[in-house]
Design an enzyme around this catalytic site. Structure first.
Site, short mmCIF file in Angstrom:
data_model
loop_
_atom_site.label_atom_id
_atom_site.label_comp_id
_atom_site.label_asym_id
_atom_site.label_seq_id
_atom_site.Cartn_x
_atom_site.Cartn_y
_atom_site.Cartn_z
N LEU A 512 -21.77 -28.82 28.51
CA LEU A 512 -21.37 -27.91 29.74
C LEU A 512 -22.52 -27.76 30.69
CD1 LEU A 512 -20.23 -24.70 27.74
CD2 LEU A 512 -18.79 -26.56 28.89
N GLY A 515 -30.66 -27.34 31.25
CA GLY A 515 -31.75 -26.47 32.05
C GLY A 515 -33.13 -26.66 31.12
N GLY A 516 -34.19 -26.00 31.52
CA GLY A 516 -35.37 -26.14 31.10
C GLY A 516 -35.44 -25.87 29.46
N VAL A 520 -26.38 -27.08 26.48
CA VAL A 520 -25.31 -26.11 26.26
C VAL A 520 -24.07 -26.96 26.03
CG1 VAL A 520 -23.92 -24.11 26.71
CG2 VAL A 520 -26.24 -24.13 27.34
N LYS A 534 -26.05 -22.93 22.49
CA LYS A 534 -27.20 -23.27 23.28
C LYS A 534 -28.37 -23.98 22.32
CE LYS A 534 -30.86 -20.44 25.65
NZ LYS A 534 -31.36 -19.15 25.95
N ASP A 631 -35.54 -12.42 33.89
CA ASP A 631 -35.05 -13.47 34.39
C ASP A 631 -33.60 -13.32 34.84
OD1 ASP A 631 -35.47 -16.21 35.20
OD2 ASP A 631 -35.04 -17.12 33.26
#
Length: 823
Positions: A512, A515-516, A520, A534, A631
């Protein structure tokens, strides 16, 4: 009467086919010329309610009037009647009441003998040609005097024989064709390249022509729609192009509103212009973003896109820390690089440095170029002059290497001069790596031999012990920490095999995003439940502490606007979280993508903002724990099947005791653009830190723009600053997402005011989330906001680079779809 009607019809039909102005047939207001093929129209035009009139050329069959050339762009005809005609000296001119407003102003000797031999003709290429001797001699053409649009068949560049420089200049505004502040022109020096300038300052650089494309346009492929041709010789430096399919209508232009160069293509079915390509489209496209000997990589996964070449360090560490890399990098310890054992190191998949002061050798091989550069201490690097694999030659640099950026693919290799120490480090590291790999191979062979020799019983015993160790690790992971009141023992555990089966062994088709933290994947459990997995990367910024933190927090939190965790998996070095699947993905994929914006009307955006606000209120006040998210941003808001927002990603969250108001931390984490000033600069965290992030997020939802986006009129300002400037002028509605149709203006202004109150510089001036929910839900009179924090890019004070969790950078898309207004 019938005869008169027939004559009239024949006259109208004849006049519609006229494509030429002659001394005896001028063009008056209301009249038009149509090219012989019917593609282009010339006539007088004006915009809106303006009384100013211009002579221009536009597409005949494009329903949105799109003007591609303007004659009198800085000298409009005012209310008086205008005429476009051939003067007594043979020039084309625009006049009003015998006053000449504009003229081609060229010498036409033949016109003195026979004025009737001069004519002005609109060709089906869009070129307006003034000729004499009954069309035998071209005296002037509009293609030599472009405005903001580059048409097929037109040349851009310099004719060195005549000194003619053909370049583009933007309109001042969407309704004002007078010359604007942006120009697109060739720099013939060194290895020629095109620049987009704002005034005299370079904004974007195409890079040199490297065989089939420009170095700075990696998504430019072999001709399949457009066929480009570049010429560089002692007589001229120019580029031209053709469209292979004559049915396609496409233009290249300088857009003064966005401060970009764009390729637009007309889509007849939807009656709109599609932005096929644009530049610059991200920070790394900005000229010199990382300065000399700096490399810009938007997909590095680091918190800052700039890095220095090997052997170099930031010239100004303070500015570098504040995310300003414009001063670039300098050599470490100022080591000598002149006949002192120096060499060259390679930059891979990059836009090659600025070639304004480079030299080109079209016959040398790359090896010969390296040897020549090494002998000349002034040579700073080299690269191939032709990247198509069909030629030879090289480009040698004799100045600081500037404006280098990396691409995920299709970039070019470049070589830079490095001192002996740096070269030795690089060579030794490669040697150590090769030696290590050899050792690993030998060890692997030994282990494999041992495994073959041991009995199957011993193998099964080994496997059982391994499973026991992994189970022990899982049990120890969830042992209560000192001082914790409860645990998340109720949360289901899944084995890696179960998750691999659910995700087709983590196939790319199930991915999907990433990121860092890692990637996912979409999956489906045996019971049919859809899940999102995740999978944390081994080098993720989210370590075991953050992982335990996120699992325990979400397991204890229950709210409609918080993402629901289904389970987790810890096996060996792998850590995975299993969430309920959100079929509509993240909020940023809707508010920042043109093709998805229209699916979010104003009421749906209100529901999303209120849902996020209620979720944050629950975290701050209504849950058993007071939780600071730290965040909050658009990519961490997920949308379920009914577009209900769910706050996710609690890996950086901090728990407060019930009476605690704030805390000072030395570990600043978060995403630039969303962090409150007292947190980014001083490490002071409180519920008001989340309020600041919520305010930024709310303004992004309303405007459809990123806080870190570019604003050409003031490149030092961000979204918050832009909203504030418009708010002071009473024009805040100008920045509302244009995809919203019939929005409630009063409600939008109320939400914008609350957003500005949330981003106040002082935490004490910001409301709490309970006050935010109350203000958004009622018609109470709101206090006036003060100037918000961090409204200038000079304030990039955000994050300690050793500890920050950066926001994901966008991958370079090959095309962008957007609705473009006509003119």
């Amino acid at each position: 009467m019938i005869l008169r009607v027939l004559v009239l019809l024949l006259t109208v039909q004849f006049s519609c086919s006229i494509d030429t102005i002659t001394p005896t047939n001028p063009l008056k207001e209301g009249d038009i010329l149509i090219s012989d093929g019917g593609k282009y129209t010339l006539g007088f035009f004006s915009h809106g309610n303006s009384t100013l009139k211009y002579v221009g050329i536009w597409f005949t069959n494009v329903s949105i009037q799109t003007v591609v050339w303007v004659a009198n762009r800085d000298k409009p005809v005012h209310e008086l009647q205008g005429v476009f005609s051939i003067s007594e000296d043979g020039n084309a001119q625009i006049s009003s009441q015998k006053s000449v407003i504009w003229s081609t102003n060229v010498s036409i000797p033949a016109a003195k003998n026979n004025i009737n031999s001069t004519s002005l003709k609109l060709l089906n290429s869009g070129n307006l040609v003034l000729s004499s001797d009954n069309g035998k001699t071209i005296a002037w053409q509009s293609f030599d005097h472009a405005t903001d649009t580059f048409l097929p068949g037109m040349k851009l560049g310099i004719d060195k024989r005549t000194g003619l420089n053909r370049f583009l200049t933007s309109w001042s505004s969407i309704n004002d064709p007078s010359p604007g502040n942006y120009t697109f022109k060739v720099d013939p020096n060194g290895s020629p390249q095109f620049f987009l300038y704002q005034g005299s300052n370079p904004v974007w650089r195409s890079g040199p022509w490297i065989g089939q494309r420009w170095s700075g346009v990696p998504d430019m492929t072999k001709a399949y729609i457009f066929n480009y041709s570049f010429v560089s010789n002692p007589d001229e430096v120019s580029v031209t192009y053709d469209i292979l399919n004559p049915m396609i209508i496409s233009i290249f232009l300088v857009d003064g509103v966005s401060g970009t160069v764009q390729r637009r293509t007309w889509h007849e079915d939807s009656k709109r212009w599609i932005v096929f390509w644009t530049a610059p489209k991200e920070l790394c496209d900005q000229f010199g973003e990382c300065g000399a000997y700096g490399n810009c990589n938007p997909n590095s996964g680091n918190q800052y896109q700039c890095s220095c070449f090997s052997g170099y360090q930031p010239k100004s560490p303070k500015d570098w820390y504040l995310r300003d890399g414009s001063q670039g990098c300098i050599r470490e310890d100022n080591r000598s690089m002149c006949r002192n054992g120096e060499g060259f190191l390679k930059l891979t998949s990059v836009k090659i440095p600025d070639t304004s002061k480079a030299t080109v050798n079209k016959t040398s091989t790359l090896k010969q170029c390296e040897e020549a550069c090494l002998r000349n201490c002034s040579c700073t690097g080299y690269t191939a002059a032709d990247d198509s694999g069909e030629g030879s030659g090289c480009i040698s640099f004799y100045d600081q290497l500037t404006d280098v950026r990396m691409y995920p693919n299709q970039g070019q290799d470049a070589y830079f001069r490095a001192d002996a120490v740096t070269v030795a480090k690089y060579t030794n590291s490669k040697g150590r790596l090769a030696h290590k790999r050899l050792e690993e191979v030998l060890i692997a062979i030994g282990v494999l031999t041992f495994v073959i020799l041991i009995s199957s019983v011993g193998f099964f015993v080994y496997q059982k012990k391994k499973r026991d160790r992994e189970e022990e690790l899982e049990r120890s992971l969830w042992t209560k920490d000192a001082g914790e009141s409860d645990s998340s023992a109720e949360l289901p555990f899944y084995t890696r095999n179960e998750i691999a089966l659910a995700t087709d062994n983590f196939s790319l088709d199930k991915k999907l995003g990433e990121g860092g933290f890692g990637s996912v994947y979409k999956g489906q459990l045996r019971n049919g439940q859809e899940i999102a997995v995740k999978k944390l990367a081994p080098n993720s910024g989210q370590g075991i502490h953050e992982f335990k933190n996120e699992v325990r927090l979400i397991a204890k939190l229950q709210h409609r606007n918080l993402v629901k965790m289904i389970g987790c998996c810890v096996q060996g070095d792998e850590k995975m979280l299993i969430y309920e699947f959100m079929p509509n993905g993240s909020l940023d994929s809707f508010i920042f993508k043109e093709e998805n914006k229209s699916s979010l009307d104003w009421m749906k955006r209100v529901d999303i903002i209120m849902g996020i606000a209620r979720g944050m209120l629950y975290l701050h006040q209504d849950s058993r724990l007071k939780i600071i998210h730290r965040d909050l941003k658009a990519s961490n808001i997920l949308l379920d099947r009914d577009m209900v927002p769910k706050i996710s990603d609690f890996g950086m969250a901090r728990i407060f005791v019930s009476e605690q108001k704030e805390e000072n931390t030395t570990r600043v984490v978060g995403t630039y653009g969303y962090m409150a000033p007292e947190y980014a600069l001083e490490g002071m965290i409180s519920v008001k830190s989340d309020v600041f992030s919520f305010g930024v997020l709310m303004l992004e939802v309303i405007t459809g723009r990123k806080n870190s986006g570019l604003y050409p009129d003031n490149p030092s300002i961000n979204l918050v600053g832009h909203v504030w400037e418009l708010w002071k002028l009473g024009s805040a509605l100008d920045i509302v997402d244009p995809s919203l149709t019939d929005p409630d203006s009063d409600e939008i202004l109320k939400f914008m005011q609350v957003g500005l109150l949330c981003v106040q510089e002082s935490a004490d001036d910001r409301p709490t989330m309970s006050e935010v929910v109350f203000m958004l839900s009622t018609n109470m009179e709101l206090p006036s906001p003060n100037q918000p924090a961090f409204i200038h890019r000079g304030g990039r004070h955000s994050v300690d680079p050793s500890t920050s969790s950066a926001g994901a950078y966008s991958v370079n898309d090959l095309s962008i779809t957007a609705v473009v207004e006509g003119r």
